[in-house]
Design a protein around this motif. Structure first.
Motif, PDB file in Angstrom:
ATOM      1  N   ILE A  27      21.698 -14.209   4.056  1.00 37.12           N
ATOM      2  CA  ILE A  27      22.886 -13.575   3.493  1.00 37.12           C
ATOM      3  C   ILE A  27      24.151 -14.319   3.922  1.00 37.12           C
ATOM      4  O   ILE A  27      25.059 -14.571   3.112  1.00 37.12           O
ATOM      5  N   LEU A  28      24.228 -14.709   5.204  1.00 34.29           N
ATOM      6  CA  LEU A  28      25.411 -15.431   5.688  1.00 34.29           C
ATOM      7  C   LEU A  28      25.573 -16.774   4.979  1.00 34.29           C
ATOM      8  O   LEU A  28      26.678 -17.153   4.576  1.00 34.29           O
ATOM      9  N   VAL A  29      24.462 -17.497   4.825  1.00 30.31           N
ATOM     10  CA  VAL A  29      24.511 -18.793   4.146  1.00 30.31           C
ATOM     11  C   VAL A  29      24.887 -18.611   2.674  1.00 30.31           C
ATOM     12  O   VAL A  29      25.646 -19.401   2.104  1.00 30.31           O
ATOM     13  N   LEU A  30      24.343 -17.557   2.057  1.00 34.36           N
ATOM     14  CA  LEU A  30      24.686 -17.276   0.667  1.00 34.36           C
ATOM     15  C   LEU A  30      26.185 -17.034   0.509  1.00 34.36           C
ATOM     16  O   LEU A  30      26.826 -17.566  -0.402  1.00 34.36           O
ATOM     17  N   LEU A  31      26.777 -16.249   1.409  1.00 32.48           N
ATOM     18  CA  LEU A  31      28.210 -15.974   1.353  1.00 32.48           C
ATOM     19  C   LEU A  31      29.008 -17.262   1.524  1.00 32.48           C
ATOM     20  O   LEU A  31      30.006 -17.489   0.826  1.00 32.48           O
ATOM     21  N   PHE A  32      28.565 -18.127   2.455  1.00 36.88           N
ATOM     22  CA  PHE A  32      29.236 -19.412   2.652  1.00 36.88           C
ATOM     23  C   PHE A  32      29.171 -20.247   1.379  1.00 36.88           C
ATOM     24  O   PHE A  32      30.146 -20.893   0.971  1.00 36.88           O
ATOM     25  N   THR A  33      27.995 -20.239   0.733  1.00 30.99           N
ATOM     26  CA  THR A  33      27.808 -21.014  -0.491  1.00 30.99           C
ATOM     27  C   THR A  33      28.749 -20.546  -1.594  1.00 30.99           C
ATOM     28  O   THR A  33      29.348 -21.349  -2.313  1.00 30.99           O
ATOM     29  N   LEU A  34      28.881 -19.237  -1.734  1.00 30.44           N
ATOM     30  CA  LEU A  34      29.654 -18.675  -2.833  1.00 30.44           C
ATOM     31  C   LEU A  34      31.150 -18.849  -2.653  1.00 30.44           C
ATOM     32  O   LEU A  34      31.883 -19.027  -3.627  1.00 30.44           O
ATOM     33  N   PHE A  35      31.618 -18.814  -1.409  1.00 27.18           N
ATOM     34  CA  PHE A  35      33.061 -18.769  -1.187  1.00 27.18           C
ATOM     35  C   PHE A  35      33.660 -20.045  -0.605  1.00 27.18           C
ATOM     36  O   PHE A  35      34.862 -20.129  -0.400  1.00 27.18           O
ATOM     37  N   SER A  36      32.823 -21.046  -0.318  1.00 20.07           N
ATOM     38  CA  SER A  36      33.366 -22.298   0.201  1.00 20.07           C
ATOM     39  C   SER A  36      33.736 -23.219  -0.945  1.00 20.07           C
ATOM     40  O   SER A  36      33.173 -23.152  -2.033  1.00 20.07           O
ATOM     41  N   ARG A  37      34.682 -24.094  -0.669  1.00 18.88           N
ATOM     42  CA  ARG A  37      35.081 -25.101  -1.656  1.00 18.88           C
ATOM     43  C   ARG A  37      34.783 -26.484  -1.092  1.00 18.88           C
ATOM     44  O   ARG A  37      35.167 -26.796   0.027  1.00 18.88           O
ATOM     45  N   LYS A  38      34.130 -27.332  -1.878  1.00 17.64           N
ATOM     46  CA  LYS A  38      33.806 -28.680  -1.420  1.00 17.64           C
ATOM     47  C   LYS A  38      34.996 -29.594  -1.612  1.00 17.64           C
ATOM     48  O   LYS A  38      35.747 -29.476  -2.571  1.00 17.64           O
ATOM     49  N   ARG A  39      35.143 -30.544  -0.727  1.00 17.94           N
ATOM     50  CA  ARG A  39      36.292 -31.433  -0.738  1.00 17.94           C
ATOM     51  C   ARG A  39      35.918 -32.731  -1.432  1.00 17.94           C
ATOM     52  O   ARG A  39      35.581 -33.719  -0.811  1.00 17.94           O
ATOM     53  N   GLU A  40      36.005 -32.719  -2.763  1.00 19.03           N
ATOM     54  CA  GLU A  40      35.525 -33.847  -3.561  1.00 19.03           C
ATOM     55  C   GLU A  40      36.382 -35.103  -3.388  1.00 19.03           C
ATOM     56  O   GLU A  40      35.925 -36.203  -3.575  1.00 19.03           O
ATOM     57  N   GLY A  70      16.304 -27.110  14.025  1.00 22.13           N
ATOM     58  CA  GLY A  70      14.983 -27.020  14.623  1.00 22.13           C
ATOM     59  C   GLY A  70      14.466 -25.603  14.678  1.00 22.13           C
ATOM     60  O   GLY A  70      13.266 -25.351  14.550  1.00 22.13           O
ATOM     61  N   PHE A  71      15.376 -24.654  14.851  1.00 19.44           N
ATOM     62  CA  PHE A  71      14.996 -23.251  14.976  1.00 19.44           C
ATOM     63  C   PHE A  71      14.629 -22.644  13.632  1.00 19.44           C
ATOM     64  O   PHE A  71      13.580 -22.024  13.475  1.00 19.44           O
ATOM     65  N   ILE A  72      15.487 -22.811  12.618  1.00 19.05           N
ATOM     66  CA  ILE A  72      15.271 -22.092  11.367  1.00 19.05           C
ATOM     67  C   ILE A  72      15.398 -22.963  10.119  1.00 19.05           C
ATOM     68  O   ILE A  72      14.851 -22.627   9.083  1.00 19.05           O
ATOM     69  N   GLN A  73      16.145 -24.055  10.161  1.00 17.58           N
ATOM     70  CA  GLN A  73      16.319 -25.035   9.086  1.00 17.58           C
ATOM     71  C   GLN A  73      17.103 -24.501   7.883  1.00 17.58           C
ATOM     72  O   GLN A  73      17.979 -25.181   7.357  1.00 17.58           O
ATOM     73  N   ALA A  74      16.801 -23.284   7.425  1.00 17.48           N
ATOM     74  CA  ALA A  74      17.408 -22.757   6.205  1.00 17.48           C
ATOM     75  C   ALA A  74      18.937 -22.773   6.290  1.00 17.48           C
ATOM     76  O   ALA A  74      19.521 -22.206   7.197  1.00 17.48           O
ATOM     77  N   GLY A  75      19.560 -23.451   5.341  1.00 17.63           N
ATOM     78  CA  GLY A  75      21.015 -23.483   5.291  1.00 17.63           C
ATOM     79  C   GLY A  75      21.662 -24.587   6.100  1.00 17.63           C
ATOM     80  O   GLY A  75      22.891 -24.646   6.195  1.00 17.63           O
ATOM     81  N   THR A  76      20.865 -25.483   6.675  1.00 17.01           N
ATOM     82  CA  THR A  76      21.428 -26.557   7.492  1.00 17.01           C
ATOM     83  C   THR A  76      22.388 -27.438   6.687  1.00 17.01           C
ATOM     84  O   THR A  76      23.403 -27.903   7.210  1.00 17.01           O
ATOM     85  N   GLY A  77      22.079 -27.652   5.414  1.00 19.53           N
ATOM     86  CA  GLY A  77      22.948 -28.481   4.581  1.00 19.53           C
ATOM     87  C   GLY A  77      24.364 -27.951   4.505  1.00 19.53           C
ATOM     88  O   GLY A  77      25.337 -28.714   4.572  1.00 19.53           O
ATOM     89  N   PHE A  78      24.504 -26.633   4.405  1.00 16.79           N
ATOM     90  CA  PHE A  78      25.834 -26.037   4.348  1.00 16.79           C
ATOM     91  C   PHE A  78      26.570 -26.228   5.665  1.00 16.79           C
ATOM     92  O   PHE A  78      27.780 -26.456   5.698  1.00 16.79           O
TER      93      PHE A  78
END
Length: 248
Positions: A112-125, A149-157
């Motif tokens: 859920i936290l990663v999803l919120l970050f995805t939806l509301f962040s802006r990339k610096r093109e 190493g612990f969970i991996q999910a959302g590391t890209g963000f």
């Protein structure tokens, strides 16, 4: 029985293609693959470990593709990869000792936290291709490695956020370094899970094929701006999986 096995590995393959694409373009692919493997019957910690086979395969494919397109910073990648690997070894050692029910709860909250970050962040093109403040980035990537190493999910963000805060680097350059660093730190992380018997190889191989195919598509797509539909799909999928993981 055969139909159910075909369906199982077919779903794993499809989830891998979607995850490989998401991981290269932005991140969050493991938010699909890990819950999918849990729902298909793998214990949570084993699903976490098995996912590392696909992550390694996907990033080898993507690094090679970025290199052919002229985006390959070996020196910076090795520096950041070294500190991230130390963190990943620590994070993976914690993960293999975690009870499955607790892992599910943590994963659902992270989703859920990663999803919120995805939806509301802006990339610096429009930022520069230059990599600055490498020593500070190296320290930050130790902690990125612990999380990866612990969970991996959302590391890209998280990688995108770290670069945005510290280095002001373009999205394409960030993504090229992201896949290289994740490739490096996934090796010690995967070894920890293998040594603790937390990898299911057949599922991992099917997932790796899917992730690698998705990474090829994602690398070609990564410089475009058409991510709106990705956010819609991630919102629906991640929300449903997070609710199921947390409450059921």
């Amino acid at each position: 029985m055969e139909i159910s096995i075909i369906l199982k590995y077919g779903l794993v393959l499809v989830a891998g293609v979607a995850a490989g694409f998401f991981n290269v373009v932005a991140g969050g692919g493991s938010l699909i693959t890990v819950p999918a493997m849990i729902f298909l019957g793998l214990p949570p910690v084993m699903a976490n470990g098995t996912n590392r086979i696909a992550i390694l395969s996907q990033n080898i494919t993507s690094v090679n593709s970025f290199r052919r397109k002229g985006y390959f910073d070996l020196k910076t990648g090795l520096i950041l990869g070294a500190t991230a690997s130390a963190g990943a070894f620590l994070g993976s050692s914690i993960a293999v000792e975690l009870p499955g029910e607790i892992f599910n709860r943590i994963l659902s909250v992270v989703m859920i936290l990663v999803l919120l970050f995805t939806l509301f962040s802006r990339k610096r093109e429009g930022d520069s291709d230059r990599i600055v403040k490498v020593p500070l980035l190296a320290v930050a990537f130790f902690f990125v490695g612990i999380y990866g190493g612990f969970i991996q999910a959302g590391t890209g963000f998280i990688v995108i956020a770290v670069f945005s805060l510290i280095s002001g680097t373009s999205l394409v350059r960030i993504n090229s370094l992201k896949v290289f660093v994740v490739m490096i730190y996934t090796i010690p992380s995967l070894l920890v899970f293998i040594l603790n018997g937390q990898v299911e190889w057949i599922t991992g191989i099917f997932l790796a094929v899917g992730n690698s195919l998705g990474a090829l598509f994602g690398t070609s797509f990564t410089i475009s701006k058409g991510e709106k539909w990705i956010k819609i799909v991630l919102t629906v999928t991640v929300s449903a999986m997070a609710v199921k993981l947390f409450f059921f």
